[in-house]
Write a protein that holds these residues in place. Structure first.
Motif, short mmCIF file in Angstrom:
data_model
loop_
_atom_site.label_atom_id
_atom_site.label_comp_id
_atom_site.label_asym_id
_atom_site.label_seq_id
_atom_site.Cartn_x
_atom_site.Cartn_y
_atom_site.Cartn_z
N ASP A 142 1.58 1.70 -3.58
CA ASP A 142 0.39 2.16 -4.28
C ASP A 142 0.17 3.65 -4.06
O ASP A 142 -0.09 4.41 -5.01
N VAL A 143 0.28 4.07 -2.79
CA VAL A 143 0.10 5.49 -2.49
C VAL A 143 1.10 6.32 -3.28
O VAL A 143 0.76 7.30 -3.93
N ALA A 144 2.36 5.88 -3.25
CA ALA A 144 3.39 6.65 -3.93
C ALA A 144 3.10 6.73 -5.43
O ALA A 144 3.29 7.78 -6.06
N ARG A 145 2.62 5.65 -6.00
CA ARG A 145 2.31 5.67 -7.44
C ARG A 145 1.22 6.69 -7.74
O ARG A 145 1.30 7.42 -8.72
N THR A 146 0.20 6.74 -6.88
CA THR A 146 -0.87 7.70 -7.16
C THR A 146 -0.42 9.12 -6.86
O THR A 146 -1.13 10.07 -7.17
N LEU A 147 0.74 9.28 -6.22
CA LEU A 147 1.28 10.63 -6.04
C LEU A 147 2.19 10.99 -7.21
O LEU A 147 2.80 12.05 -7.23
N GLY A 148 2.30 10.10 -8.16
CA GLY A 148 3.08 10.40 -9.35
C GLY A 148 4.52 9.90 -9.27
O GLY A 148 5.37 10.37 -10.02
N ALA A 149 4.79 8.96 -8.36
CA ALA A 149 6.17 8.50 -8.19
C ALA A 149 6.63 7.65 -9.34
O ALA A 149 5.89 6.81 -9.84
N SER A 196 0.82 -1.21 0.00
CA SER A 196 0.00 0.00 0.00
C SER A 196 0.86 1.27 0.00
O SER A 196 0.46 2.29 -0.55
N TYR A 197 2.06 1.22 0.60
CA TYR A 197 2.95 2.40 0.53
C TYR A 197 3.32 2.66 -0.93
O TYR A 197 3.36 3.81 -1.39
N ASN A 214 12.81 6.39 -2.09
CA ASN A 214 12.04 7.13 -1.09
C ASN A 214 10.97 6.29 -0.41
O ASN A 214 10.35 6.76 0.54
N VAL A 215 10.70 5.11 -0.92
CA VAL A 215 9.71 4.27 -0.26
C VAL A 215 10.33 2.94 0.20
O VAL A 215 10.39 2.66 1.40
N ALA A 261 12.48 5.49 -9.51
CA ALA A 261 13.53 5.94 -8.60
C ALA A 261 12.95 6.34 -7.25
O ALA A 261 13.48 5.99 -6.20
N TYR A 262 11.82 7.05 -7.29
CA TYR A 262 11.19 7.46 -6.04
C TYR A 262 10.73 6.23 -5.26
O TYR A 262 10.92 6.15 -4.05
#
Lengths: 353, 264
Positions: free
Chosen positions: A250-257, A247-248, A265-266, A260-261
């Motif tokens: 998934d959240v990052a993907r929907t933030l446009g990650a 889920s971390y 960063n995750v 690399a991010y």
């Protein structure tokens, strides 16, 4: 300290559930139990070290006749110095709260250590229960420590260089391979078998090969230490990265990650608790490998010193070097703990260290 | 709290079109059976509209939301945002889960900022972070780690984090489901306030009928196994809505009937 990812998560979730029921905004509370006020330290605690030192001095006065004069004198100085410092501290603590706190925490332990010296002197110099030259008394070890301090210092320095070189190399390679194996399915497919086959072989078992392959003993020692560190760091990094909560990501993907991010960063921050377990395991393995490598090949360092002193049957020096090793290794371990406390500050209050 | 306009943008929503979408999953065991999670779902959400999807658990609500978010792909059918076909997750469609899923290693401020970091626009837009912290009323907690937050506060951080990238559609997957009744009602108002300030298109999955009636322009009712949209209910009550108004209660019992929970 050794919490797995899952345990950490469970504890974190339990915390969240407990807090989810409250609508009242809660400021971060200080959970440091060391912050309780230090008003007074019990007299028993304050006098523990002076008392132990007096007993040690008394026993030593009795045993001194059995010891060479140089040893006996130096140890007397040492114990007297200890007594004086301990008494001064008892006086100073009444006006210095920081010292008082330290004394409250450490005095019982120091007193116990002094009593260990007493017991040691008792079974060696007084009762002669242990055979010489294998078991010198504390006075003999202290004299070796002082007389050979230059060589010991030089040995420690060489050990430090070797250890840092090997450990840094092992951690650097281990992190990269761990992240790759943890993140990329292809790297996992090809890397895991290598890890599983080569990893469990103790690094010291490679010594014969390392001696043949490498141009110098120094090189082979660094390589062996790096190998010993590489395995646990890779393993724990890979498992930490691959167990990142979906889920971390998934959240990052929907933030446009982008990728690399997601990795840096995750996945890596999420894997940090696991990575640190690997770093600690690697550090333990590196101590072992260091001492063995120095014993068999390298012509300097604490491991070399121990086997050299043993060759001359100078066991006082052996124990002196062991004392230095204990201090040296635990200092490095403490330093790594400090780094972890800093990097994983966000876990404070989530799990108990 | 007074609605604050962020960056002066009044309307950022985008329409969503789901056409005849099916989604099946392979079963976890060895039977090789495939479970049909969604069966021919079609729906359209206008730009700036607030639409709720309700239905019993396992009716494919969350699956549908994941498809729209681009975290998953349909077995057949088409999903579009505006005129663009959805081909993967990006910052145009924000997603808030029931679990706030805050990054525990980042402070509140850095959590909210993470979208800007991911999009590499931190330098230009860093000033917005403070605006969003204020928008969700967490000024005193900017430098606190998530585990110190209560459930409601954590969910507000999650909302701010999802909104800072100015998504055209905000997908809410039972975001208030884990909160207690009072916090939930308070947060419903807060979500409505954020929506009215931004007119982001909102798609809310919930199993709370009151929540759906209180908040939405339209309610889609789904039936399970396989998931289908069974009924669409349009609401034209004025906001803020009165939870004890006769119309509200009538609608509530109507929906209960539809979901087969009415008094028999």
């Amino acid at each position: 300290m050794l919490f797995t990812q899952r345990e950490v998560k469970e504890i974190a979730d339990a915390n969240e559930r407990a807090q989810a029921t409250s609508t009242i905004a809660r400021p971060p509370e200080s959970q440091n139990r060391d912050e309780r006020p230090v008003e007074k330290v019990r007299w028993l605690t304050l006098l523990a070290v002076p008392f132990a030192a007096v007993i040690a001095l008394g026993l030593h006065a009795f045993a001194a006749g059995n010891e060479p004069p140089a040893e006996a004198l130096l140890y007397t100085y040492f114990l007297s110095g200890l007594l004086v410092v301990a008494l001064i501290a008892v006086v100073v603590q009444s006006v210095w709260a920081g010292l008082r706190k330290w004394m409250r925490d450490s005095y019982p332990l120091i007193a116990a250590a002094v009593f260990c010296l007493v017991g040691w002197e008792l079974v060696t110099s007084v009762l002669h229960w242990l055979p010489l030259p294998y078991f010198p008394g504390p006075a003999g070890v202290l004299l070796s420590l002082v007389n050979d301090s230059a060589v010991l210092f030089d040995s420690t320095w060489h050990s430090l260089l070797l250890l840092l070189g090997g450990y840094t190399l092992g951690v650097a390679v281990g992190l990269v391979s761990g992240i790759c194996i943890g993140w990329f399915p292809h790297a996992r497919y090809w890397g895991m078998p290598i890890l599983k086959i080569i990893g469990p072989i103790p690094a010291t078992a490679w010594i014969p090969l390392a001696m043949v392959l490498s141009p110098s003993a120094m090189f082979s020692a660094i390589g062996l230490i790096a190998l010993a560190v590489w395995f646990p760091v890779t393993m724990l990094t890979a498992s930490g990265v691959s167990n990142t909560r979906a889920s971390y990501l998934d959240v990052a993907r929907t933030l446009g990650a982008g990728r690399a991010y997601l990795i840096f960063n995750v996945a890596i921050p999420a894997a940090m608790p696991s990575i640190f377990i690997g770093l600690f395991m690697g550090l333990g393995a590196s101590f072992l490998t260091l001492v063995v490598a120095e014993t068999v090949g390298v012509k300097s360092g604490l491991g070399w010193y121990v086997s050299w002193a043993q060759g001359w049957a100078e066991y006082g020096k052996v124990y002196a070097a062991l004392l230095i090793m204990a201090a040296f290794f635990s200092t490095i371990m403490t330093a790594l703990f400090k780094v972890r406390d800093h990097v994983l500050a966000w876990q404070k209050g989530v799990i108990k260290w | 709290m007074v609605a604050t306009f962020v960056s002066g943008v009044a309307k950022e929503g985008s329409s969503v079109h789901v056409t005849n979408v099916t989604k099946d999953f392979a079963a976890k065991d060895r039977t090789n059976q495939r479970t049909l999670a969604l069966d021919g779902v079609s729906l359209s959400v206008a730009a700036g509209e607030f639409v709720s999807i309700i239905g019993p658990s396992a009716c494919g609500k969350s699956t549908l939301l994941r498809l729209i978010a681009g975290l998953d792909f349909p077995s057949s059918g088409e999903l579009r945002v505006g005129s663009e076909v959805i081909s993967g997750a990006n910052a145009e469609r924000g997603l808030v889960f029931q679990d706030p899923n805050l990054f525990p290693w980042l402070t509140v401020r850095r959590n909210i900022r993470s979208g800007l970091v991911a999009l590499r626009v931190v330098r230009e837009k860093n000033h917005e972070v403070d605006e969003f912290i204020r928008l969700v009323g967490l000024e005193g907690f900017a430098d606190v780690y998530p585990h110190h937050l209560s459930g409601g506060m954590a969910q507000r951080v999650a909302l701010a984090r999802a909104l800072i990238t100015h998504p055209k559609v905000l997908l809410l997957d039972e975001p208030l489901g884990a909160l207690d009744a009072f916090t939930r009602m308070q947060m419903q108002d807060e979500v409505l306030r954020l929506w009215q300030a931004r007119l982001t298109t909102m798609l809310l999955v919930t199993h709370d009928i009151d929540e759906a009636i209180y908040m939405s322009d339209r309610i889609l009712i789904m039936t399970p196994r396989p998931g289908r949209i069974d009924r669409v209910i349009s609401l034209d009550m004025e906001r803020p809505r009165d939870r004890s108004h006769p119309d509200f209660l009538r609608l509530r019992s109507e929906i209960l009937q539809l979901l087969d929970f009415g008094r028999r």
